[in-house]
Every structure is written in structure tokens, then in C-alpha cells.
Design a protein around this motif. Structure first.
Motif, short mmCIF file in Angstrom:
data_model
loop_
_atom_site.label_atom_id
_atom_site.label_comp_id
_atom_site.label_asym_id
_atom_site.label_seq_id
_atom_site.Cartn_x
_atom_site.Cartn_y
_atom_site.Cartn_z
N GLY A 285 0.96 -1.51 0.16
CA GLY A 285 -0.07 0.28 0.02
C GLY A 285 0.63 1.11 -0.15
N ALA B 46 1.19 3.82 -2.84
CA ALA B 46 0.23 5.50 -2.74
C ALA B 46 0.24 6.29 -3.53
CB ALA B 46 0.58 5.46 -1.30
N GLU C 25 -1.51 9.41 -2.62
CA GLU C 25 -2.23 10.34 -1.57
C GLU C 25 -2.16 10.21 -0.37
OE1 GLU C 25 -6.65 9.48 -0.68
OE2 GLU C 25 -6.14 10.51 -2.89
N ILE D 39 -3.11 10.45 3.46
CA ILE D 39 -3.53 9.81 3.77
C ILE D 39 -3.19 8.28 3.44
CG2 ILE D 39 -6.11 9.63 2.69
CD1 ILE D 39 -5.54 9.54 6.25
N LEU D 40 -3.04 7.93 2.38
CA LEU D 40 -3.10 6.39 2.44
C LEU D 40 -1.80 6.56 2.84
CD1 LEU D 40 -4.33 5.78 -1.18
CD2 LEU D 40 -4.91 5.23 0.51
N LEU D 41 -0.70 7.11 2.64
CA LEU D 41 0.88 6.64 2.84
C LEU D 41 0.66 6.44 4.29
CD1 LEU D 41 3.88 6.73 1.74
CD2 LEU D 41 4.38 8.99 1.89
N THR E 135 -0.85 5.79 6.48
CA THR E 135 -2.06 4.67 7.26
C THR E 135 -0.84 3.43 6.66
OG1 THR E 135 -4.35 5.57 6.34
CG2 THR E 135 -3.50 3.24 6.32
N ALA E 136 -0.33 3.37 5.96
CA ALA E 136 0.33 2.24 5.46
C ALA E 136 1.34 2.46 6.43
CB ALA E 136 1.15 2.84 3.98
#
Length: 471
Positions: A102, A106, A108, A110-112, A114-115
Motif C-alpha cells: 500500500g 500510495a 496521496e 492519507i494512504l501513505l 496509513t501504510a
């Protein structure tokens, strides 16, 4: 006669090969997680541009990982004792692979982030589980000491070389490969580990102490966040002291809870064991001093001497070589002198190797001595690290090895979190004094690092002498 006598030898050979493969898997996982602590450091500016994270918020890429890795280590170490260390190890490696995939994809913020949170949780699951699988697979003595020596050498090498690997990947391919590398490692480990790792867990499975888990996790998260915030806002910041206040209150609540619940998360008897207490305290200092020393020396090489970042990073390869050598020498030294004396000697030599670096000047004549002393300090630091791990896990029942190795991992992560902000504050106070202030600040920070090693050597010798066993 020949046929009958040859039969017993085959199982022993198979067992040895089995143990070697299991050890290789556990060491590979530990090395990979150690690399993760620093592999993104060099790539942070480029990650920010590609994903859209402002420069002011880049610290969260590292902080979100560190908060979860340290904050949940003790909890997952105890859970591994209850549900099975092999099971926790496999769950953690699966989470690491998914989170890394993930992160590599990523696009954006929020995804980075979160990962990175998921990677931190995976680290908190895998590290104590892997270490407790290692300590329960080998009996106390030379075999375990050798395994812990290799583990310590590879983990320390991972910390020191992570930035170099990250820089090479970022320049030659993309920072995303720093994530994808974990996916490949996790896939290989998950294919091999189920067949070669043996499950181990506590014989008795009590209910999990949820109030204790919540309070200790809150306290540890507050400590790490306070330390990382100090590196950005300074130690006088109200936010920093608010975090430390929350940490003290949460850990006090944790202590009160543990005294009253029938099945505590952390046995007070375990914490009162002298080798566990002084061993983990030594671990905090061992990881704080050597990892933090890289910061002022990096400033010296780049800002004072004008060496390019990549060459400055590569110069710390001698530190990595020193740590590997120290990990190989430590088991022999521990076998002869005991863990306590090995820790004291390691800190003493580290202090002797670090103290001359407080005299560094602006001329190029200092480069060779700096590399030689850094190498010697790396050797000595790993002797202290392996010694504290051996001391902190010796005499602990197998049913509590997950908790014991969770404490070992926790001391490591707290040391890493606290060391650099402390030395950064010392460097900053010197740099603010005007001309030649940066060099003065670097010298002061290095001197404090050397003094911390010297004090740790004395305390390890005195407090360690009160243990019943020389190990």
C-alpha cells in the motif's frame, strides 16, 4: 551394526538444518524491520513532492511509524505469549507485506500515512515474536548467545545502512522500492516460515489485561511522541512537556492496575528481577548513544567538511562493519566474562572511542581518525547490545519470553526515539551562539554521548554485580 548406528545421526542433521533455516528466517525479518527505521530518511523530500505532503508535515512519515512500533510492542509481545509466537510472527509479516504494498502504491498523504501506521503495528508484532522464537529455540548458553549475537549484528547493521540503501534506491529507481523491497521479503518469509518455525506459547492462557494494555500503550506513545516533537519544536515546547506529563500519569496508572489485576500484562516479579531491570536500562542507553551519534557526525561531514550527502552516508558503512564484527565477537566475550561484564566493557570501549570525536576540527586530517573511531565504537556498542539482550532474557520462563523480548524491543525503540532529539537540542544550542557555533554544538553533543557511555559502563558494573549470576 553399520545400518543401526547410522540411523540416530540423520535426525540430528535434519534438526540442525531445520534450526539453521529457522534462524535465517528470523534474522532476515529482524534485519528488514531494522532497515525500515531509516530507509525513508533520505527520500523524505522527494516523497513529499510526489505524494503531496508539505515539508512541515514530512516528520509524520517517520513519527507515525515510530509511535506504533514502540507504543504497541509490549502489548503484542504479551499477546504472542498467549496466542502463539509463530502465529503472531506470521500475522505481523503478512501485515508488513500488505502495508508495504500500500505504501509503495500510495498516491496521496492519507494512504501513505496509513501504510506507515500499519508498518509500525507490524513491527510491534514481529520484533518481539521473532526474538522470543529465537530465545525459546535455543537453550541458555553459547548457542543462544551466538544466535543473539547474529541478530544484534544484523539489526544494528540495518539501522546504520538503512539510510544508505534508501538513498541508492531513491537515486537509481524510486523511493517506492523502499516499500516494495519489504513485499518481496514478506512473501519469501511467509512461504518458508510455516514449515520451519515451531509454535511456542505459554502453557497457561489467562485473560488479557485490557486496562493494563491501554494505559501502558498510551504512556509509551506519549513518550515517543514527546521525544520526536522535541526534535522539531525544542525541549522547552509546552507540547513536549504535555506529552511527558501524559506519559507519567499513564504509566503510573499502569503500575497501579498491574498491582491489582489477577493476571497482569507485566508481572511485577519480572520487572523486579535485577538482570531485567539493569539490562533493559542499559539497552536504552546503548541504542540512544550510537544511533544518535550519527546525527552530529552527519552534520560535521556535510556542513563543516562539505562532503556530499551520499558520500557522508556511505562513510557510515564503517560503523555497519563494526557492528557486524561486534555481534560476532560478543558471544565469545559473554561466554568467557558473562553478560554483565560484557555490557560494562562494551560501554567503556565505546566511551573511549567516542570521546576523541569531541575534539573534531574543520581540517581534513580528522576524516581518517573519525572513521577508525566510529568503527571501534560500533564494535563496542554491539558487544553492549548483545550483552543486554542476553542478560534481559536469561532466567526467564519460556511462558514469559514474549514479554521479556517485548521489553528488550521496547528499550531499543525508546533509546532510538530519545537519543537523537537530545543531541539535536545540544547541537542547536551551540549553533545559536554565532560564529563557529555549529562545530561547538557538534563537539558538545559528542561529548555528552561519550559521557553517557562512561556512566552506563560504571552503572552496569555496579548494578550488574548485584545479580546472582554473572550472565
Amino acid at each position: 551394526m553399520t545400518t543401526t548406528s547410522s540411523r540416530p545421526a540423520a535426525p540430528r542433521a535434519a534438526s540442525t538444518a531445520h534450526e539453521r533455516i529457522a534462524l535465517l528466517i528470523l534474522l532476515t525479518a529482524g534485519f528488514t524491520l531494522a532497515v525500515d527505521f531509516s530507509i525513508l530518511t533520505v527520500a523524505l523530500p522527494r516523497i513529499g513532492r510526489d505524494v503531496g505532503i508539505p515539508t512541515a508535515n514530512l516528520q509524520w512519515i517517520a513519527t507515525s511509524y515510530a509511535l506504533c512500533a514502540a507504543g504497541f510492542t509490549l502489548l503484542f509481545g504479551r499477546v504472542a505469549d498467549l496466542v502463539g509466537r509463530k502465529r503472531m510472527f506470521l500475522i505481523g509479516m503478512a501485515l508488513l507485506g500488505a502495508a508495504s504494498l500500500g505504501g509503495g502504491l500510495a498516491g496521496e498523504p492519507i494512504l501513505l500515512l496509513t501504510a506507515r501506521v500499519a508498518q509500525g503495528l507490524a513491527t510491534a508484532m514481529v520484533t518481539p515474536a521473532a526474538l522470543s522464537l529465537l530465545t525459546t529455540a535455543f537453550p541458555e548458553g553459547p548457542a543462544r548467545d551466538r544466535a543473539l549475537g547474529l541478530n544484534g549484528a544484523l539489526m544494528a547493521a540495518g539501522f546504520t545502512t538503512g539510510a544508505v540503501v534508501g538513498g541508492v534506491l531513491t537515486d537509481s529507481l524510486s523511493w517506492r522500492w523502499a516499500f516494495f523491497l519489504n513485499v518481496a521479503v514478506a512473501a519469501v518469509v511467509l512461504c518458508l516460515a510455516p514449515a520451519v518455525l515451531r509454535e511456542s506459547r505459554a502453557a497457561h492462557r489467562p485473560r488479557l489485561d485490557l486496562p493494563g494494555a491501554l494505559t501502558v500503550t498510551l504512556g509509551l506513545v506519549a513518550i515517543v511522541y514527546g521525544a520526536t516533537s522535541a526534535g522539531r519544536y525544542g525541549w522547552a515546547s509546552p507540547l513536549v512537556w504535555a506529552c511527558f506529563t501524559v506519559a507519567v500519569l499513564a504509566l503510573l496508572a499502569f503500575w497501579l492496575v498491574e498491582r491489582r489485576v489477577p493476571n497482569p500484562l507485566v508481572s511485577m516479579a519480572l520487572l523486579r528481577m535485577p538482570n531485567v531491570a539493569w539490562g533493559n536500562a542499559a539497552g536504552v542507553v546503548a541504542f540512544a548513544t550510537e544511533t544518535a551519534l550519527v546525527f552530529p557526525l552527519t552534520l560535521y561531514l556535510q556542513e563543516v567538511r562539505g562532503i556530499p550527502p551520499l558520500l557522508a552516508g556511505l562513510s557510515f558503512g564503517v560503523l555497519g562493519v563494526g557492528t557486524v564484527l561486534g555481534g560476532l565477537l560478543a558471544p565469545r566475550l559473554i561466554g568467557r566474562a558473562g553478560a554483565r561484564r560484557a555490557v560494562a566493557l562494551g560501554f567503556a570501549v565505546q566511551a573511549v572511542a567516542t570521546a576523541p570525536l569531541a575534539l573534531v576540527g574543520a581540517d581534513s586530517a580528522w576524516i581518517v581518525p573519525l572513521l577508525a573511531l566510529t568503527f571501534l565504537g560500533g564494535v563496542a556498542n554491539l558487544v553492549a547490545i548483545v550483552g543486554y539482550v542476553v542478560a534481559s532474557t536469561t532466567g526467564i520462563p519460556d511462558g514469559q519470553q514474549g514479554l521479556a523480548t517485548g521489553l528488550v524491543t521496547l528499550s531499543q525503540q525508546i533509546g532510538i526515539a530519545l537519543g537523537t532529539p537530545v543531541l539535536a537540542a545540544i547541537v542547536a544550542s551551540g549553533a545559536a551562539s554565532g560564529a563557529h557555533g555549529l562545530l561547538a554544538g557538534i563537539r558538545a553533543a559528542v561529548l555528552v554521548d561519550a559521557l553517557a557511555c562512561a556512566v552506563a559502563a560504571i552503572i552496569a558494573g555496579i548494578l550488574g554485580a548485584r545479580t546472582r549470576s554473572g550472565r
